[in-house]
Design an enzyme around this catalytic site. Structure first.
Site, PDB file in Angstrom:
ATOM      1  N   LYS A   1     -25.170 -42.384 -66.214  1.00 39.74           N
ATOM      2  CA  LYS A   1     -26.503 -42.179 -66.804  1.00 39.74           C
ATOM      3  C   LYS A   1     -26.454 -42.337 -68.324  1.00 39.74           C
ATOM      4  CE  LYS A   1     -27.813 -39.195 -62.972  1.00 39.74           C
ATOM      5  NZ  LYS A   1     -27.874 -37.832 -62.434  1.00 39.74           N
TER       6      LYS A   1
ATOM      7  N   ASP B   1     -35.902 -35.116 -63.984  1.00 42.46           N
ATOM      8  CA  ASP B   1     -35.356 -35.180 -62.624  1.00 42.46           C
ATOM      9  C   ASP B   1     -36.451 -34.894 -61.581  1.00 42.46           C
ATOM     10  OD1 ASP B   1     -32.796 -36.036 -62.187  1.00 42.46           O
ATOM     11  OD2 ASP B   1     -31.847 -34.079 -62.517  1.00 42.46           O
TER      12      ASP B   1
ATOM     13  N   GLN C   1     -27.083 -31.575 -64.279  1.00 45.35           N
ATOM     14  CA  GLN C   1     -26.465 -32.221 -63.113  1.00 45.35           C
ATOM     15  C   GLN C   1     -26.158 -31.180 -62.027  1.00 45.35           C
ATOM     16  OE1 GLN C   1     -25.992 -35.643 -62.780  1.00 45.35           O
ATOM     17  NE2 GLN C   1     -25.366 -35.191 -60.679  1.00 45.35           N
TER      18      GLN C   1
END
Ligand code: NAD
Length: 293
Positions: free
Chosen positions: A53, A120, A97
């Site tokens: 990412k 997200d 994450q």
């Protein structure tokens, strides 16, 4: 034989489009989109995902910040880091994450993220806005699938879409998105899961079949009708003596025989998988342009 839905190609195309836009923003003296990623602990897979990412951000000209924290970080400490990211005016969006170490409650952290920066799309406010068809950040995998359907101009209105799997990150949001009054959407949706009896009766009625259950080669040719559009989300890594690496990735669909009946199909690898990073970058650009809030 089905036309291949090439996720790798579309992901590259989207990233190139964003790169051109960021370059124009830069030339006009505008604010460069800035994504932060929080990584707690040393999980190998998480390190790989976060690394990819951050690298994608660099490639397209975004600013990126990686916040690396020790495995021993407490929930309270992480909540304070999240609070700091919420307040940092330069950061447009950020991700924490998952999964987090066991002593930290994932949901508590997700709910502490400012929904304005929730690229997200996991915050309950983001999920609620998706259900209400309001502007929001869609979670990466569903957003990627929606992009693939759009870019391949797959007709969805009035079609019967069958989704296998009801996870919060794939199946459940896909069922909402395919039923909404928008494109892609306007489908009649059947959501199947582990407690659905006679699954084949449902899959045989699908014009569009979205498969996300995590069981390699589960969907076989006898379970689909001619002309079906198949989106295979599953990724299972299995040992193989036929590859150099000793591993092979399998989707949830028995590709060759289902592709022979389908009109469109996503391969594994190279289908849905490569789209997740493109989705995250699209969400970050939206956050930077204040398109959602
Ligand atoms: P999950 O394990 O959270 O959910 C699986 C779902 O499948 C559950 O809702 C369960 O009810 C359903 N299910 C299980 N067995 C079933 C059966 N026999 N019949 C019908 N339904 C059944 O999985 P997930 O997180 O949604 O992931 C699914 C797959 O997609 C995995 O292989 C995962 O690795 C992959 N995945 C890929 C991407 C990507 O970027 N391509 C992203 C997320 C997940």
């Amino acid at each position: 034989m089905a036309e291949l839905i090439d996720g790798k190609k579309i992901s590259t195309l989207i990233q190139e489009e964003i790169r051109v836009e960021v370059s124009a923003i830069k030339n006009n003296g505008g604010k460069i989109p800035h994504l932060a990623a929080v990584l707690v602990g040393n999980d190998g897979a998480s390190e790989t995902y976060v690394g990819a990412k951050v690298k994608a951000c660099e490639n397209i000209g975004f600013k990126s910040t990686l916040v690396r924290l020790a495995e021993s970080t407490t929930e309270q400490e992480l909540l304070m880091i999240v609070e700091g990211l919420n307040k940092d005016a330069d950061i447009d969006g950020y991700i924490v994450q998952l999964p987090l170490p066991k002593h930290i409650n994932d949901q508590k952290i997700i709910e502490a993220i400012d929904p304005k920066k929730d690229v997200d799309g996991f915050h309950p406010q983001s999920v609620g806005r998706m259900a209400l068809n309001l502007p929001t950040y869609l979670p990466a995998t569903p957003f990627g699938i929606v992009q693939l359907l759009e870019r391949y101009k797959i007709e969805t209105a009035g079609k019967h879409c069958v989704v296998i799997g009801r996870s919060h990150i794939v199946g459940s949001p896909m069922s909402i998105l395919m039923a909404r009054n928008a494109y892609p959407g306007n489908c009649t949706v059947t959501l199947c899961h582990s407690r659905t009896p006679n699954l084949k009766e449902h899959t045989l009625k699908a014009d569009i079949l979205i498969v996300a259950l995590g069981k390699p080669e589960f969907v076989t040719a006898d379970m689909v009708k001619d002309g079906v559009v198949v989106v295979d989300v599953g990724i299972t890594r299995m040992t193989s003596d036929k590859t150099k690496s000793g591993f092979k990735l399998f989707g949830d669909v028995k590709f060759d025989e289902v592709a022979a009946k389908a009109s469109f199909i996503t391969p594994v690898p190279g289908g849905v998988g490569p789209m997740t990073i493109a989705s995250l970058l699209m969400n970050t650009l939206k956050a930077s342009k204040k398109e959602v809030y």
